[in-house]
Design a protein around this motif. Sequence first.
Motif, short mmCIF file in Angstrom:
data_model
loop_
_atom_site.label_atom_id
_atom_site.label_comp_id
_atom_site.label_asym_id
_atom_site.label_seq_id
_atom_site.Cartn_x
_atom_site.Cartn_y
_atom_site.Cartn_z
N GLY A 1 34.54 41.37 52.46
CA GLY A 1 33.52 40.34 52.33
C GLY A 1 33.94 39.11 51.54
O GLY A 1 35.11 38.94 51.20
N ALA A 2 32.95 38.27 51.27
CA ALA A 2 33.17 37.01 50.59
C ALA A 2 32.76 37.15 49.12
O ALA A 2 32.00 38.04 48.76
N PHE A 3 33.27 36.21 48.28
CA PHE A 3 33.10 36.33 46.83
C PHE A 3 31.63 36.39 46.40
O PHE A 3 31.23 37.27 45.64
N GLY A 4 30.83 35.46 46.92
CA GLY A 4 29.43 35.39 46.49
C GLY A 4 28.67 36.66 46.86
O GLY A 4 27.95 37.23 46.03
N ASP A 5 28.83 37.10 48.11
CA ASP A 5 28.17 38.34 48.57
C ASP A 5 28.65 39.53 47.75
O ASP A 5 27.86 40.40 47.37
N ALA A 6 29.96 39.56 47.51
CA ALA A 6 30.53 40.69 46.78
C ALA A 6 29.92 40.76 45.37
O ALA A 6 29.50 41.83 44.92
N ASP B 1 37.22 35.06 36.36
CA ASP B 1 36.04 34.37 35.86
C ASP B 1 35.20 33.72 36.96
O ASP B 1 33.99 33.77 36.95
N ARG B 2 35.87 33.06 37.89
CA ARG B 2 35.13 32.30 38.90
C ARG B 2 36.02 32.06 40.11
O ARG B 2 37.24 32.25 40.03
N SER B 3 35.36 31.63 41.22
CA SER B 3 36.10 31.34 42.45
C SER B 3 35.61 30.05 43.07
O SER B 3 34.41 29.75 43.02
N GLU B 4 36.52 29.31 43.67
CA GLU B 4 36.13 28.10 44.41
C GLU B 4 35.28 28.43 45.63
O GLU B 4 34.65 27.58 46.21
N GLU B 5 35.26 29.71 46.01
CA GLU B 5 34.54 30.11 47.22
C GLU B 5 33.02 30.14 46.99
O GLU B 5 32.25 30.11 47.95
N SER B 6 32.59 30.23 45.73
CA SER B 6 31.17 30.48 45.46
C SER B 6 30.79 30.01 44.06
O SER B 6 31.65 29.87 43.19
N ASP B 7 29.50 29.78 43.87
CA ASP B 7 29.01 29.42 42.53
C ASP B 7 28.83 30.65 41.66
O ASP B 7 28.65 30.54 40.45
N ALA B 8 28.82 31.83 42.27
CA ALA B 8 28.59 33.06 41.51
C ALA B 8 29.70 33.27 40.49
O ALA B 8 30.88 32.99 40.78
N ALA B 9 29.35 33.75 39.31
CA ALA B 9 30.35 34.05 38.29
C ALA B 9 31.02 35.38 38.63
O ALA B 9 30.38 36.30 39.14
N GLY B 10 32.32 35.47 38.31
CA GLY B 10 33.02 36.74 38.46
C GLY B 10 32.78 37.63 37.25
O GLY B 10 32.04 37.25 36.33
N LEU C 1 36.75 39.97 33.64
CA LEU C 1 37.55 41.00 32.95
C LEU C 1 38.99 40.52 32.78
O LEU C 1 39.69 40.93 31.86
N ILE C 2 39.42 39.67 33.71
CA ILE C 2 40.73 39.02 33.60
C ILE C 2 40.44 37.53 33.57
O ILE C 2 39.75 37.01 34.46
N ARG C 3 40.93 36.84 32.56
CA ARG C 3 40.66 35.40 32.43
C ARG C 3 41.40 34.64 33.53
O ARG C 3 42.59 34.88 33.76
N GLY C 4 40.68 33.75 34.21
CA GLY C 4 41.35 32.93 35.21
C GLY C 4 40.45 32.58 36.37
O GLY C 4 39.29 32.97 36.43
N ASP C 5 41.02 31.81 37.31
CA ASP C 5 40.27 31.27 38.44
C ASP C 5 40.80 31.82 39.75
O ASP C 5 41.95 32.23 39.86
N VAL C 6 39.92 31.75 40.77
CA VAL C 6 40.32 32.06 42.14
C VAL C 6 40.22 30.75 42.92
O VAL C 6 39.18 30.10 42.90
N VAL C 7 41.31 30.35 43.55
CA VAL C 7 41.34 29.04 44.22
C VAL C 7 41.74 29.19 45.69
O VAL C 7 42.31 30.21 46.09
N ARG C 8 41.43 28.16 46.49
CA ARG C 8 41.72 28.21 47.92
C ARG C 8 43.21 28.03 48.18
O ARG C 8 43.90 27.32 47.45
N LEU C 9 43.70 28.69 49.22
CA LEU C 9 45.09 28.53 49.63
C LEU C 9 45.36 27.05 49.92
O LEU C 9 44.45 26.32 50.33
#
Lengths: 199, 274
Positions: free
Chosen positions: A47-52, A85-94, A97-105
């Motif tokens: 699935g996708a980040f926000g849904d997950a 912490d967060r992803s560019e895919e969604s506004d939802a917070a991660g 547990l591991i500091r950092g970002d998720v970004v688009r390819l």
Amino acid sequence: MIAIIDYGMGNLKSIHNALTTVAGNPVIIPESRDLAGADAIVIPGVGAFGDAMRNLSPFADALFDLVDSGMPVLGICIGMQVLLDRSEESDAAGFGLIRGDVVRLPDGVRIPQMGWNELTIRRDSDLLAGIEDGDFFYFVHSYYCVPEDGQTVVATTDYGVDMAAVVEQDNIHAVQFHPEKSSKKGLVILKNFVEMIKC
Amino acid sequence: MLAKRIIPCLDCDLGVPRGRVVKGVKFKQIRYAGVPWELAEEYDRQGADELIFLDITASHERRETMAKVIEKTSENVFMPLTVGGGIKSLSDARTAFNAGADKVAINTAALKNPGLIREIAEYFGTQACVVAIDAKRRYGREPGRVVVDTPDGECWFECSFYGGREFTGIDAIQWAIEVEERGAGDIMLTSMDRDGTKEGFDIELTAAVSDSVNIPVIASGGCGSPEHILEVLKETNASAALAASIFHFGEYTVSDVKEYLRKGGVHVRLQARS
């Protein structure tokens, strides 16, 4: 018993079958209270980040407690990304547990990355025992993890950018590829994870 | 670097209780394996990157039989599994996913109900919906068509459905762009002019489609030798090549083909023999 968290998105048969093959005694867990008897936790990758994040929220408290207690956790694909912490895919917070970002390819590559790509191993890890530089694993993703602490990156893969493929921080283990879809080498990694329980 | 994928296609006759792969199978030094999941295990040993199970029967029981084939396969074979043929609805797709499929391939259903692509992508992820496009050359220019230069003259490509029995009037290149927008994860592109001929892939078709979309394109139709696979992977931007008969008839193993591709400069996944 290894708890596979069922957050209601897609089928978990592959990861269940793969853990069974390496004698991991997996149980699919749809409710957080059933995590009580677990020796380890797998957050599968569907699935996708926000849904997950929305579907995983009922597990959050139990997950934080068990991570604090030192229980081994393995996040796979989106199950890896939600640990940051967060992803560019969604506004939802991660989970953070591991500091950092998720970004688009990056631009210039076909998205999603779909197929077998090689690992470059950056440091020793029990999870990668028996895995060599250049071994291939099956990836399917459009976003990737950028941990703040580069020391957590155990292995990388190259797809338009050199990105984290395996991240470890204490008892938290995370892989961007799908070990349950990566034939024999994938089973080696799952076997290594199962071994961590016995230690 | 991402490897080019080699995908054996198992054409399954599901009119018999356990299903069987048609076209006969005779591996060198390997016992005959007509049951789909045994063949799948053999392809796994040879280093196949993915498998596609195509239902070529038309019986009513086939969905259940295909589910059983996938269920049995996914117990021992840990690589991406795609199911195609006869998937008409989200419910058909769900049956396949619940059995252990990772992707479903749809053709006729997508052309008749393009919204199904989005439905499958939303339920099971964008990687989960492979749109199969069966394209046939139509020589000459027509307004509103994407015209491609080929050694045999200018042509456009028409989509067909119902297993090649009917034509849609839809331009295959325009359709490819549309299915990407609608959420397809892969395009499985079959040349109807080349399918079954063993004369090689349609290079112009594959190049035109893979240059028009940003999702991976699987080249299909016409593979008769490792040279054909090398040609399509070197001369086009296809991400994968699909073949059936060259593997089924035991002429080549997947590892033979990959070794050949590696020598030809194509990046493939070669596994250590174990």
